[in-house]
Design a protein around this motif. Structure first.
Motif, PDB file in Angstrom:
ATOM      1  N   GLN A  45       0.833  -1.203   0.000  1.00 49.56           N
ATOM      2  CA  GLN A  45       0.000   0.000   0.000  1.00 49.56           C
ATOM      3  C   GLN A  45       0.867   1.253   0.000  1.00 49.56           C
ATOM      4  O   GLN A  45       2.090   1.179   0.072  1.00 49.56           O
ATOM      5  N   GLY A  46       0.225   2.401  -0.100  1.00 47.95           N
ATOM      6  CA  GLY A  46       0.936   3.674  -0.033  1.00 47.95           C
ATOM      7  C   GLY A  46       1.970   3.806  -1.138  1.00 47.95           C
ATOM      8  O   GLY A  46       1.703   3.521  -2.298  1.00 47.95           O
ATOM      9  N   LEU A  47       3.173   4.206  -0.735  1.00 50.23           N
ATOM     10  CA  LEU A  47       4.236   4.470  -1.706  1.00 50.23           C
ATOM     11  C   LEU A  47       4.579   3.234  -2.533  1.00 50.23           C
ATOM     12  O   LEU A  47       4.770   3.323  -3.745  1.00 50.23           O
ATOM     13  N   TRP A 107       2.078   2.543  -5.268  1.00 46.49           N
ATOM     14  CA  TRP A 107       2.196   3.606  -6.269  1.00 46.49           C
ATOM     15  C   TRP A 107       3.429   3.379  -7.144  1.00 46.49           C
ATOM     16  O   TRP A 107       3.381   3.485  -8.363  1.00 46.49           O
ATOM     17  N   ASP A 141     -11.690   3.904  -4.015  1.00 41.68           N
ATOM     18  CA  ASP A 141     -12.302   5.214  -4.275  1.00 41.68           C
ATOM     19  C   ASP A 141     -13.817   5.156  -4.162  1.00 41.68           C
ATOM     20  O   ASP A 141     -14.434   5.977  -3.505  1.00 41.68           O
ATOM     21  N   ASN A 168       2.584   8.226   4.238  1.00 39.34           N
ATOM     22  CA  ASN A 168       2.665   6.971   3.491  1.00 39.34           C
ATOM     23  C   ASN A 168       1.548   6.041   3.960  1.00 39.34           C
ATOM     24  O   ASN A 168       1.729   5.169   4.797  1.00 39.34           O
ATOM     25  N   HIS A 169       0.407   6.202   3.384  1.00 37.98           N
ATOM     26  CA  HIS A 169      -0.859   5.650   3.872  1.00 37.98           C
ATOM     27  C   HIS A 169      -1.723   5.455   2.625  1.00 37.98           C
ATOM     28  O   HIS A 169      -1.595   6.221   1.666  1.00 37.98           O
ATOM     29  N   PHE A 187      -2.303   9.061  -1.443  1.00 36.21           N
ATOM     30  CA  PHE A 187      -2.368   8.241  -2.644  1.00 36.21           C
ATOM     31  C   PHE A 187      -3.755   8.078  -3.245  1.00 36.21           C
ATOM     32  O   PHE A 187      -3.926   7.345  -4.205  1.00 36.21           O
ATOM     33  N   ARG A 188      -4.758   8.781  -2.719  1.00 31.65           N
ATOM     34  CA  ARG A 188      -6.039   8.836  -3.438  1.00 31.65           C
ATOM     35  C   ARG A 188      -5.975   9.891  -4.548  1.00 31.65           C
ATOM     36  O   ARG A 188      -6.896  10.023  -5.344  1.00 31.65           O
ATOM     37  N   HIS A 212      -5.246  11.158  -7.967  1.00 26.24           N
ATOM     38  CA  HIS A 212      -4.975  10.537  -9.259  1.00 26.24           C
ATOM     39  C   HIS A 212      -4.612  11.586 -10.295  1.00 26.24           C
ATOM     40  O   HIS A 212      -4.896  11.442 -11.482  1.00 26.24           O
ATOM     41  N   LYS A 249       5.378  12.849  -3.242  1.00 24.54           N
ATOM     42  CA  LYS A 249       5.644  11.465  -3.647  1.00 24.54           C
ATOM     43  C   LYS A 249       7.132  11.285  -3.980  1.00 24.54           C
ATOM     44  O   LYS A 249       7.741  10.279  -3.616  1.00 24.54           O
ATOM     45  N   MET A 263       9.100  11.162  -0.818  1.00 28.06           N
ATOM     46  CA  MET A 263       8.903   9.861  -0.176  1.00 28.06           C
ATOM     47  C   MET A 263       9.802   8.813  -0.804  1.00 28.06           C
ATOM     48  O   MET A 263      10.427   8.010  -0.126  1.00 28.06           O
ATOM     49  N   LEU A 264       9.856   8.847  -2.126  1.00 30.30           N
ATOM     50  CA  LEU A 264      10.657   7.891  -2.877  1.00 30.30           C
ATOM     51  C   LEU A 264      12.134   8.069  -2.532  1.00 30.30           C
ATOM     52  O   LEU A 264      12.842   7.101  -2.266  1.00 30.30           O
ATOM     53  N   ALA A 281      12.801   6.686   0.772  1.00 29.19           N
ATOM     54  CA  ALA A 281      12.638   5.235   0.878  1.00 29.19           C
ATOM     55  C   ALA A 281      13.865   4.514   0.326  1.00 29.19           C
ATOM     56  O   ALA A 281      14.184   3.402   0.755  1.00 29.19           O
TER      57      ALA A 281
END
Lengths: 116, 233
Positions: free
Chosen positions: A2-4, A7, A73, B193-194, B199-200, B202, B225, B228-229, B232
């Protein structure tokens, strides 16, 4: 996932899908018209077998993350959400098995042709 | 010049379904802003309810849906609008009365974004120092007036307003991630990060399309994002 992570994998699998589709379209264009035995040989060659296998893996993975996003969604009642996720998972798994079956079949037929 | 309006009316105490009411403002000047016209209309029809304060696009309290598009009537010239001017409350939030919506969900998400500096080090004696280059990174982020035009134009926010932070709150999230004085980058990123909070999104980009201050929450979200990457890896 999930999350990152979801994606990120969505983007990585999407990139691979785009690259593979270009590769496939170019192969067909440059070898047009393609005979069935030529096509079979292409599909069964070791590199392409890996590439096609990866393509289907990416495809179903991509579809799972994307489909799950749509469900997250739009579908809010927990029971309906669970039901749609199960339907999505089962149909994707069934299609993945079917794709694998076809690939193994192509490989077996190619082997038989070579053996003859 | 006559100005025609079609305005969303709803009064909970009168237990009537919402309806659109026609109004006409006769012989008015043509260089009015929409808010000026609404104030003139309110002189005639006192029950017409909407929020407003500064009247010059700074406070953000008068945001509403103008001819199908979220915006601030105080900086929207009448001359740019096709008539009848259709006014509705901001979409996606509960209506309290006429053009006034309940902003609680919007503020709740803003609170979750922790829109303040978090420091581990003790506060400096005099002031926080920041180079002009570090300060430049906040341009396009700090100008937000929290009018809610963006979040209430965002389909992802319509679907999950209780879980998805929405473009306005995420712009503030990034505003503090980008701030050289803030020391909670890791914690902020871990919280974001959830599956829902960021991440909803688009990348529909309604937010940057409607923002009356010409900000770009979409870009801020993609920067989150990216950050975050980077953290990570």
């Amino acid at each position: 996932m999930q999350g990152l992570n979801a994606w990120l994998w969505q983007r990585l699998s999407g990139t691979y899908l785009a690259i593979f589709i270009f590769y496939l379209v170019f192969y067909i264009l440059f070898n047009f018209p393609l005979s069935f035995s030529q096509w079979l040989a292409w599909v069964a060659s070791p590199i392409n077998r890996i590439a096609i296998g990866l393509f289907f893996l990416s495809l179903f993975f991509h579809a799972w993350i994307g489909g799950r996003d749509v469900i997250l969604d739009y579908i809010h009642p927990p029971a309906w959400r669970f039901f749609s996720l199960v339907v999505l998972a089962i149909s994707l798994l069934a299609m993945a098995l079917w794709a694998m079956q076809i690939l193994f079949w192509a490989y077996a037929v190619q082997g038989m042709i070579q053996w003859q | 010049m006559n100005i025609q309006f079609s305005i969303y009316r709803y009064h909970p105490d009168k237990s009537q379904s919402p309806y659109m009411q026609r109004f006409e403002l006769a012989n008015s000047k043509s260089d009015l802003m929409l808010l000026d016209a609404l104030l003139l209309l309110k002189e005639k029809e006192e029950s017409l309810t909407f929020r407003r304060s500064c009247g010059e696009g700074v406070c953000g309290s008068d945001a509403m849906n103008i001819n199908g598009r979220n915006g601030l009537p105080c900086i929207t010239p009448i001359s740019e609008l096709t008539q009848p001017i259709e006014l509705r409350p901001l979409p996606g939030l509960e209506v309290i009365r006429d053009l006034v919506v309940d902003m609680r969900l919007f503020y709740q998400q803003y609170r979750i974004a922790k829109p303040y500096l978090i420091r581990q080090d003790p506060d400096p004696e005099i002031e926080y120092k920041q180079s002009p280059k570090q300060r430049e990174k906040l341009d396009g982020l700090y100008e937000c007036i929290l009018c809610a035009c963006c979040s209430t134009a965002c389909p992802s926010f319509w679907w999950n307003p209780d879980k998805f932070l929405g473009p306005a709150a995420l712009l503030q999230s990034y505003r503090f991630l980008a701030d050289s004085r803030d020391q909670a980058t890791e914690e902020r990123l871990a919280e974001l990060n959830h599956p829902y909070k960021v991440f909803r999104c688009h990348t529909i980009m309604n937010c940057m399309d409607v923002c009356p201050k010409n900000l770009n929450p979409s870009k801020a979200i993609s920067k989150i994002k990216q950050l975050m990457l980077e953290h990570a890896i």
